[in-house]
Structures are given as structure tokens and as C-alpha cells.
Design a protein around this motif. Structure first.
Motif, PDB file in Angstrom:
ATOM      1  N   CYS A  96      19.366  53.849  16.999  1.00 47.96           N
ATOM      2  CA  CYS A  96      19.377  54.167  15.658  1.00 47.96           C
ATOM      3  C   CYS A  96      18.157  55.934  15.562  1.00 47.96           C
ATOM      4  O   CYS A  96      18.028  56.058  16.363  1.00 47.96           O
ATOM      5  N   CYS A 122      14.403  55.441  16.319  1.00 53.85           N
ATOM      6  CA  CYS A 122      13.777  54.565  18.239  1.00 53.85           C
ATOM      7  C   CYS A 122      14.776  54.155  18.895  1.00 53.85           C
ATOM      8  O   CYS A 122      14.568  54.626  20.424  1.00 53.85           O
ATOM      9  N   CYS A 151      17.712  50.488  12.954  1.00 53.75           N
ATOM     10  CA  CYS A 151      17.598  49.107  13.740  1.00 53.75           C
ATOM     11  C   CYS A 151      17.191  48.777  12.357  1.00 53.75           C
ATOM     12  O   CYS A 151      17.493  47.090  12.544  1.00 53.75           O
ATOM     13  N   CYS A 190      11.426  51.016  10.657  1.00 55.38           N
ATOM     14  CA  CYS A 190      11.410  51.298  12.428  1.00 55.38           C
ATOM     15  C   CYS A 190      10.637  52.152  12.535  1.00 55.38           C
ATOM     16  O   CYS A 190      10.133  53.201  11.285  1.00 55.38           O
ATOM     17  N   ASN A 198       7.491  50.233  18.840  1.00 55.39           N
ATOM     18  CA  ASN A 198       8.325  49.099  17.688  1.00 55.39           C
ATOM     19  C   ASN A 198       7.895  48.407  18.691  1.00 55.39           C
ATOM     20  O   ASN A 198       7.558  47.271  18.182  1.00 55.39           O
TER      21      ASN A 198
HETATM   22 ZN   LIG Z   1      14.641  52.108  15.042  1.00 51.81          ZN
END
Ligand SMILES: [Zn+2]
Ligand SMILES: [Zn+2]
Length: 175
Positions: free
Chosen positions: A68, A71, A131, A135, A147
């Protein structure tokens, strides 16, 4: 996996149609190496057009894993391919290389399915993958994945409530 093109290149120009597994297990790029975690057999059909010109149809589906953009969690990214390519293998090697985008997937009488597909993967590679749309990314201070939890770091630049307080404070000082 190689597909033998002698039938379609012979005088009979018999269409070659095969379904072969993808042997490539990862995608190598400048930014890193990404595993291919699922792939369906590649269906390929090669038809003769005229002279040394061929039409190559291919379809398949594969899934790779890309971190991602915010993240860094693994994200499954699916490629669905269904394309047609026109190639003229009567061209000289130099002309051919140019025509095929610097990656020659036809070598003599063989079509290299992995090379054919990796060209498509590279040109269809997403600029960024998330993702999920919302996010929250990582805390820029401590690296906590926001998250899955919060942290106590203060980052007034990112929190709109904090910036209101900060502006009030600033105005107050200026008076
Ligand atoms: Zn993410
Ligand atoms: Zn933090």
C-alpha cells in the motif's frame, strides 16, 4: 514457457493455439520485486496475417502483491489481460526490437509467453496502490500503522482540529 511457432510460420500457416502455464513467479521492476501469488494458464492464439506478420491474441489473469502506498501493508493486485498484438518478424532484429518495445518476446520460431506477459504487466503497472480508499497511512513520527491503532505523537499539520487551535493561538498572540 515457450510456444513453438513453426506451424504458423510454415507454408500452411496453421493457426497455433495453446494454453500454457505462466512460469514467471515474480515481477522485477526498478522499484523492487513483487511476487505473483496466483496465475491462470495463459491462453494464446497466433494467426498468420501475411508475409511474416502475425497476430497474437492472449488472455489470462494473475494476482501480484504490491505494498500500500500509504501504510505499506500487502495489497493483492489483479491484472486481467485480453489483448492482441501485431508483429512483423520479417523485420531485421534491430527494427523488431524497436517495434516490440525493446523486449523481444519472439526468438526465432518461439514465442516466450513470460516475456510477452511481463511487457504487459510493466506497461499496466499502477502508479500507486492503496489497501483501501480511506487508508490512514503511517504516523510520520513513530511509524504506527494508523489503520490498526493510534499513537500519542502530535502532528498538528495533519489534524484539522489542531490547526484551528493553532490559528486561534496565533491570532491571540498577534493582538
Ligand atoms: Zn494502506
Ligand atoms: Zn506516532
Amino acid at each position: 514457457m515457450l510456444i513453438n511457432l513453426s506451424d504458423v510460420l510454415s507454408d500452411q500457416h496453421k493457426t497455433v493455439e495453446e494454453t500454457v502455464p505462466l512460469t514467471m513467479k515474480e515481477v522485477r521492476m526498478k522499484s523492487g520485486t513483487y511476487p505473483i501469488v496466483e496465475s491462470e494458464p495463459v491462453h494464446v492464439r497466433v494467426e498468420h496475417v501475411r508475409g511474416k506478420e502475425l497476430l497474437i491474441y492472449a488472455d489470462t489473469r494473475l494476482v501480484t502483491v504490491i505494498p500500500c502506498d500509504r501504510c505499506l501493508e500487502d495489497v493483492r493486485y489483479e491484472f486481467v489481460f485480453d489483448f492482441t498484438k501485431h508483429v512483423d518478424i520479417g523485420l531485421s532484429d534491430a527494427e523488431l526490437t524497436e517495434e516490440l518495445d525493446e523486449s523481444n518476446f519472439i526468438d526465432g520460431y518461439h514465442l516466450d509467453v513470460d516475456k510477452l506477459l511481463s511487457n504487459e504487466i510493466l506497461s499496466g503497472w499502477p502508479e500507486k496502490v492503496l489497501c483501501r480508499d480511506e487508508c490512514k497511512g503511517l504516523c510520520p513520527v513513530c511509524g504506527q500503522n494508523l489503520n490498526t491503532g493510534s499513537c500519542d505523537c502530535e502532528d498538528p499539520g495533519l489534524d484539522p482540529r489542531m490547526s484551528v487551535v493553532r490559528d486561534l493561538f496565533k491570532n491571540f498572540k498577534e493582538v
